[in-house]
Design a protein around this motif. Structure first.
Motif, PDB file in Angstrom:
ATOM      1  N   LEU A 154      22.127   0.924 -14.465  1.00  0.00           N
ATOM      2  CA  LEU A 154      21.136   0.539 -13.448  1.00  0.00           C
ATOM      3  C   LEU A 154      20.977   1.591 -12.355  1.00  0.00           C
ATOM      4  CD1 LEU A 154      21.587  -3.326 -13.082  1.00  0.00           C
ATOM      5  CD2 LEU A 154      19.834  -2.039 -14.317  1.00  0.00           C
ATOM      6  N   HIS A 155      22.042   2.343 -12.055  1.00  0.00           N
ATOM      7  CA  HIS A 155      21.898   3.420 -11.060  1.00  0.00           C
ATOM      8  C   HIS A 155      20.963   4.501 -11.604  1.00  0.00           C
ATOM      9  CE1 HIS A 155      25.185   4.212 -13.725  1.00  0.00           C
ATOM     10  NE2 HIS A 155      25.386   5.441 -13.276  1.00  0.00           N
ATOM     11  N   GLN A 156      20.966   4.682 -12.937  1.00  0.00           N
ATOM     12  CA  GLN A 156      20.048   5.657 -13.543  1.00  0.00           C
ATOM     13  C   GLN A 156      18.611   5.152 -13.441  1.00  0.00           C
ATOM     14  OE1 GLN A 156      21.326   6.469 -17.569  1.00  0.00           O
ATOM     15  NE2 GLN A 156      23.459   6.602 -16.973  1.00  0.00           N
TER      16      GLN A 156
ATOM     17  N   GLU B 192      19.059  -9.470   4.262  1.00  0.00           N
ATOM     18  CA  GLU B 192      17.737  -9.096   4.793  1.00  0.00           C
ATOM     19  C   GLU B 192      17.433  -7.603   4.637  1.00  0.00           C
ATOM     20  OE1 GLU B 192      20.130 -10.569   6.381  1.00  0.00           O
ATOM     21  OE2 GLU B 192      19.469 -12.454   7.248  1.00  0.00           O
ATOM     22  N   HIS B 193      18.465  -6.753   4.804  1.00  0.00           N
ATOM     23  CA  HIS B 193      18.173  -5.322   4.954  1.00  0.00           C
ATOM     24  C   HIS B 193      18.674  -4.419   3.831  1.00  0.00           C
ATOM     25  CE1 HIS B 193      16.767  -6.355   8.902  1.00  0.00           C
ATOM     26  NE2 HIS B 193      17.934  -6.898   9.198  1.00  0.00           N
ATOM     27  N   ALA B 194      19.574  -4.914   2.980  1.00  0.00           N
ATOM     28  CA  ALA B 194      20.168  -3.999   1.993  1.00  0.00           C
ATOM     29  C   ALA B 194      19.398  -4.020   0.673  1.00  0.00           C
ATOM     30  CB  ALA B 194      21.621  -4.374   1.745  1.00  0.00           C
ATOM     31  N   TYR B 195      19.612  -2.966  -0.105  1.00  0.00           N
ATOM     32  CA  TYR B 195      19.077  -2.876  -1.463  1.00  0.00           C
ATOM     33  C   TYR B 195      20.256  -2.964  -2.426  1.00  0.00           C
ATOM     34  CZ  TYR B 195      14.580  -1.573   0.422  1.00  0.00           C
ATOM     35  OH  TYR B 195      13.375  -1.595   1.091  1.00  0.00           O
ATOM     36  N   PRO B 196      20.459  -4.144  -3.025  1.00  0.00           N
ATOM     37  CA  PRO B 196      21.565  -4.252  -3.989  1.00  0.00           C
ATOM     38  C   PRO B 196      21.195  -3.596  -5.317  1.00  0.00           C
ATOM     39  CG  PRO B 196      20.562  -6.413  -3.570  1.00  0.00           C
ATOM     40  CD  PRO B 196      19.734  -5.406  -2.849  1.00  0.00           C
ATOM     41  N   LEU B 197      22.170  -3.489  -6.195  1.00  0.00           N
ATOM     42  CA  LEU B 197      21.957  -2.723  -7.437  1.00  0.00           C
ATOM     43  C   LEU B 197      22.612  -3.442  -8.616  1.00  0.00           C
ATOM     44  CD1 LEU B 197      20.862  -0.033  -8.562  1.00  0.00           C
ATOM     45  CD2 LEU B 197      22.987   1.057  -7.852  1.00  0.00           C
ATOM     46  N   ALA B 198      22.544  -4.766  -8.630  1.00  0.00           N
ATOM     47  CA  ALA B 198      23.265  -5.488  -9.681  1.00  0.00           C
ATOM     48  C   ALA B 198      22.367  -5.961 -10.813  1.00  0.00           C
ATOM     49  CB  ALA B 198      24.000  -6.678  -9.073  1.00  0.00           C
ATOM     50  N   THR B 199      21.051  -5.978 -10.588  1.00  0.00           N
ATOM     51  CA  THR B 199      20.140  -6.442 -11.645  1.00  0.00           C
ATOM     52  C   THR B 199      19.031  -5.406 -11.845  1.00  0.00           C
ATOM     53  OG1 THR B 199      18.590  -7.563 -10.163  1.00  0.00           O
ATOM     54  CG2 THR B 199      20.484  -8.859 -10.920  1.00  0.00           C
ATOM     55  N   ALA B 200      18.318  -5.522 -12.956  1.00  0.00           N
ATOM     56  CA  ALA B 200      17.237  -4.569 -13.237  1.00  0.00           C
ATOM     57  C   ALA B 200      16.148  -4.663 -12.169  1.00  0.00           C
ATOM     58  CB  ALA B 200      16.661  -4.838 -14.627  1.00  0.00           C
TER      59      ALA B 200
ATOM     60  N   ALA C 293      17.437   3.169 -11.146  1.00  0.00           N
ATOM     61  CA  ALA C 293      17.030   3.303  -9.740  1.00  0.00           C
ATOM     62  C   ALA C 293      16.642   4.748  -9.427  1.00  0.00           C
ATOM     63  CB  ALA C 293      18.158   2.851  -8.819  1.00  0.00           C
ATOM     64  N   ALA C 294      17.336   5.697 -10.060  1.00  0.00           N
ATOM     65  CA  ALA C 294      17.070   7.119  -9.777  1.00  0.00           C
ATOM     66  C   ALA C 294      15.829   7.628 -10.504  1.00  0.00           C
ATOM     67  CB  ALA C 294      18.286   7.950 -10.168  1.00  0.00           C
ATOM     68  N   GLY C 295      15.184   6.778 -11.296  1.00  0.00           N
ATOM     69  CA  GLY C 295      13.918   7.178 -11.918  1.00  0.00           C
ATOM     70  C   GLY C 295      13.963   7.329 -13.421  1.00  0.00           C
ATOM     71  N   ARG C 296      15.138   7.110 -14.008  1.00  0.00           N
ATOM     72  CA  ARG C 296      15.239   7.291 -15.450  1.00  0.00           C
ATOM     73  C   ARG C 296      14.681   6.066 -16.192  1.00  0.00           C
ATOM     74  NH1 ARG C 296      20.548   9.234 -18.851  1.00  0.00           N
ATOM     75  NH2 ARG C 296      19.621   8.664 -20.832  1.00  0.00           N
ATOM     76  N   ARG C 297      14.082   6.307 -17.353  1.00  0.00           N
ATOM     77  CA  ARG C 297      13.632   5.175 -18.178  1.00  0.00           C
ATOM     78  C   ARG C 297      14.776   4.700 -19.038  1.00  0.00           C
ATOM     79  NH1 ARG C 297       8.151   5.488 -21.402  1.00  0.00           N
ATOM     80  NH2 ARG C 297       9.260   3.776 -22.366  1.00  0.00           N
ATOM     81  N   LEU C 298      14.946   3.400 -19.129  1.00  0.00           N
ATOM     82  CA  LEU C 298      16.009   2.874 -19.994  1.00  0.00           C
ATOM     83  C   LEU C 298      15.408   2.399 -21.307  1.00  0.00           C
ATOM     84  CD1 LEU C 298      18.294   0.837 -17.566  1.00  0.00           C
ATOM     85  CD2 LEU C 298      18.243   3.287 -18.033  1.00  0.00           C
ATOM     86  N   ALA C 299      16.226   2.397 -22.328  1.00  0.00           N
ATOM     87  CA  ALA C 299      15.759   1.934 -23.644  1.00  0.00           C
ATOM     88  C   ALA C 299      15.400   0.454 -23.571  1.00  0.00           C
ATOM     89  CB  ALA C 299      16.870   2.142 -24.674  1.00  0.00           C
ATOM     90  N   GLU C 300      14.320   0.096 -24.262  1.00  0.00           N
ATOM     91  CA  GLU C 300      13.954  -1.326 -24.386  1.00  0.00           C
ATOM     92  C   GLU C 300      14.907  -1.967 -25.388  1.00  0.00           C
ATOM     93  OE1 GLU C 300      11.591  -3.649 -23.400  1.00  0.00           O
ATOM     94  OE2 GLU C 300      11.302  -2.279 -21.721  1.00  0.00           O
ATOM     95  N   LEU C 301      15.586  -3.011 -24.996  1.00  0.00           N
ATOM     96  CA  LEU C 301      16.540  -3.644 -25.905  1.00  0.00           C
ATOM     97  C   LEU C 301      16.275  -5.150 -25.977  1.00  0.00           C
ATOM     98  CD1 LEU C 301      19.744  -1.747 -24.685  1.00  0.00           C
ATOM     99  CD2 LEU C 301      18.606  -1.453 -26.896  1.00  0.00           C
TER     100      LEU C 301
ATOM    101  N   ALA D  82      26.067   9.533  -6.428  1.00  0.00           N
ATOM    102  CA  ALA D  82      25.899  10.787  -7.175  1.00  0.00           C
ATOM    103  C   ALA D  82      24.558  10.809  -7.912  1.00  0.00           C
ATOM    104  CB  ALA D  82      27.048  10.950  -8.176  1.00  0.00           C
ATOM    105  N   GLU D  83      24.173   9.690  -8.468  1.00  0.00           N
ATOM    106  CA  GLU D  83      22.936   9.630  -9.258  1.00  0.00           C
ATOM    107  C   GLU D  83      21.707   9.782  -8.365  1.00  0.00           C
ATOM    108  OE1 GLU D  83      23.664   8.867 -12.643  1.00  0.00           O
ATOM    109  OE2 GLU D  83      21.630   9.534 -13.091  1.00  0.00           O
ATOM    110  N   LEU D  84      21.791   9.226  -7.156  1.00  0.00           N
ATOM    111  CA  LEU D  84      20.615   9.246  -6.276  1.00  0.00           C
ATOM    112  C   LEU D  84      20.466  10.590  -5.561  1.00  0.00           C
ATOM    113  CD1 LEU D  84      20.796   5.682  -4.642  1.00  0.00           C
ATOM    114  CD2 LEU D  84      19.582   6.398  -6.698  1.00  0.00           C
ATOM    115  N   ALA D  85      21.568  11.366  -5.466  1.00  0.00           N
ATOM    116  CA  ALA D  85      21.518  12.623  -4.701  1.00  0.00           C
ATOM    117  C   ALA D  85      20.475  13.570  -5.287  1.00  0.00           C
ATOM    118  CB  ALA D  85      22.896  13.278  -4.726  1.00  0.00           C
ATOM    119  N   ARG D  86      19.627  14.079  -4.429  1.00  0.00           N
ATOM    120  CA  ARG D  86      18.637  15.094  -4.855  1.00  0.00           C
ATOM    121  C   ARG D  86      18.180  15.840  -3.607  1.00  0.00           C
ATOM    122  NH1 ARG D  86      13.938  12.369  -3.247  1.00  0.00           N
ATOM    123  NH2 ARG D  86      13.829  10.187  -3.820  1.00  0.00           N
ATOM    124  N   PRO D  87      17.642  17.038  -3.811  1.00  0.00           N
ATOM    125  CA  PRO D  87      17.198  17.807  -2.650  1.00  0.00           C
ATOM    126  C   PRO D  87      16.174  17.007  -1.842  1.00  0.00           C
ATOM    127  CG  PRO D  87      17.150  19.155  -4.638  1.00  0.00           C
ATOM    128  CD  PRO D  87      17.446  17.764  -5.076  1.00  0.00           C
TER     129      PRO D  87
END
Ligand SMILES: Cc1cc2nc3c(=O)[nH]c(=O)nc-3n(C[C@H](O)[C@H](O)[C@H](O)COP(=O)(O)OP(=O)(O)OC[C@H]3O[C@@H](n4cnc5c(N)ncnc54)[C@H](O)[C@@H]3O)c2cc1C
Length: 365
Positions: A47-49, A119-127, A51-59, A157-162
């Motif tokens: 899921l971190h991938q 109210e303010h956070a972005y969780p990362l537990a679901t698609a 969020a970082a913009g990667r496409r995941l396989a349809e399963l 690490a996954e989200l880090a980018r210039p």
């Protein structure tokens, strides 16, 4: 009469349990029904991938169940009646009667206890949460990841980018269950990516654009990714199944409920004791638990004593973006050895393990 096994949740644990039980009971009249809120399998470990913009396989689950006799019901379970042995659903068929239930509803984001997280956070537990974060990343200049466990480290690490400022905040040290060598590599790798790490910085409160640490320090926080632990659904505890203080169903060595012997538990939603310690929530734990739960159910329905779940840990894999990582080799009880593998070899190894996990779910035997 035909035995009916109902498995709740088609994540790593539930899918493995359903397929294993169906395979073991294929020469009997037993039926296995798998209930899941969505028709697709979600590779939560990626899921971190996403969020970082990667496409995941349809399963699609129908594809993963291909060749098995498991019946899929796409609906959300809303309650369990232990006396009547029924599960209530929010869609057709609205109610399912079971002879044996496998509870494998997984986990979602935690942090409810910290004011402002909801109210303010972005969780990362679901698609859906990962996609919401992905949309937010297009309009933010800085991200604060809260949580120094494996999910928080991988997300930072996954989200880090210039052009994106990323900071990781954690209550203790980053990677507390890892060896000093592994933690050292993570620190160096995150520094090279430009990720700032602030250790021993428990978050007390989130506000719009700011966060407050326990020691009173206020920090700007444009986008906060909450990765400080998962929480489990309340269904088990609400139904009256023995559960721990976090709502995880308590199971014995055969993954059978401590209070209701016709219910088994697997994955994040069940608290399995591994040599005196509750196994950490992970797909590494959920997958073998699911397989064992499926075996144990089949044992029960074929007149055998449900077998003891035996699995040992060998490694913990942490990705650091696509080209780096740390593989922490462990003792059987998941405590770290001094041996680690790092860099591209570790990243490639983790990718291979992640792919083989899906392969295993297709072919659980
Ligand atoms: C970003 C991220 C990275 C991770 N990386 C790793 C890693 O590298 N290695 C590792 O081992 N673990 C990792 N994990 C943890 C791992 O994903 C979980 O521990 C694992 O998914 C648990 O498996 P499970 O089968 O118990 O639950 P889940 O995979 O959560 O599956 C539960 C299923 O139940 C369904 N469900 C929930 N409630 C209901 C309901 N009421 N009715 C019907 N269906 C319902 C859900 O839709 C889901 O399909 C990571 C998690 C995240 C979020």
């Amino acid at each position: 009469m035909t035995d009916h096994i109902v498995v709740l949740g088609a994540g790593y644990a539930g899918l493995a349990a359903a397929k294993r039980a169906a395979a073991r009971l294929r020469r009997t009249a037993a039926r296995v029904t798998l209930v899941n809120a969505s028709s697709r399998f979600v590779e939560r470990v990626r899921l971190h991938q996403l969020a970082a913009g990667r496409r995941l396989a349809e399963l699609p689950l129908a594809g993963l169940l291909g060749g098995s006799s498991v019946e899929l019901v796409v609906a959300r379970a809303t309650g369990i009646d232990l006396a009547e042995r029924t599960v209530r659903l929010d869609g057709p068929p609205y109610e399912l009667r079971y002879d044996v239930l496998v509870y494998a509803l997984g986990s979602g984001s935690g942090g409810e206890a910290v004011p402002g997280v909801r109210e303010h956070a972005y969780p990362l537990a679901t698609a859906d949460e990962a996609l919401r974060l992905r949309a937010r990343l297009a309009e933010t200049g800085s991200v604060t990841v809260v949580g120094g466990g494996l999910t928080g480290i991988e997300a930072a690490a996954e989200l880090a980018r210039p052009g994106l400022r990323v900071e990781l905040l954690t209550t203790g040290v980053a990677g507390p269950g890892l060896s000093a060598r592994a933690r050292g590599h993570i620190r160096r790798s995150l520094a090279l990516m430009g990720v700032a790490v602030r250790e021993h910085a428990p978050v007390a409160k989130l506000g719009p654009g700011t966060l407050l640490l326990d020691d009173g320090t206020e920090l700007p926080a444009e986008t906060v990714v909450w990765a400080a632990g998962f929480a489990v659904p309340a269904l088990a505890a609400d139904a009256g199944l023995a559960a721990d203080g976090h709502g995880r169903m308590l199971v014995d060595a055969s993954l059978r409920s401590l209070s209701h012997p016709d219910v088994f538990g697997a994955g994040d939603a069940a608290a399995a004791d591994r040599r005196g310690r509750t196994a950490r929530m992970s797909c590494q734990t959920g997958l073998p638990m699911g397989r064992y739960a499926g075996e144990a159910v089949a044992d029960l329905l074929t007149g055998r004593e449900p077998r003891t779940a035996r699995f040992r840990f060998v490694w913990q894999n942490v990705s650091l973006g696509r080209r780096d990582g740390v593989t922490q080799f462990t003792r059987a009880d998941d405590t770290p050895l001094d041996a680690v593998m790092t860099g591209r070899a570790s990243a490639a190894f983790k990718e291979a393990v992640t792919r083989s996990t899906v392969w295993f779910l297709r072919h659980p035997r």
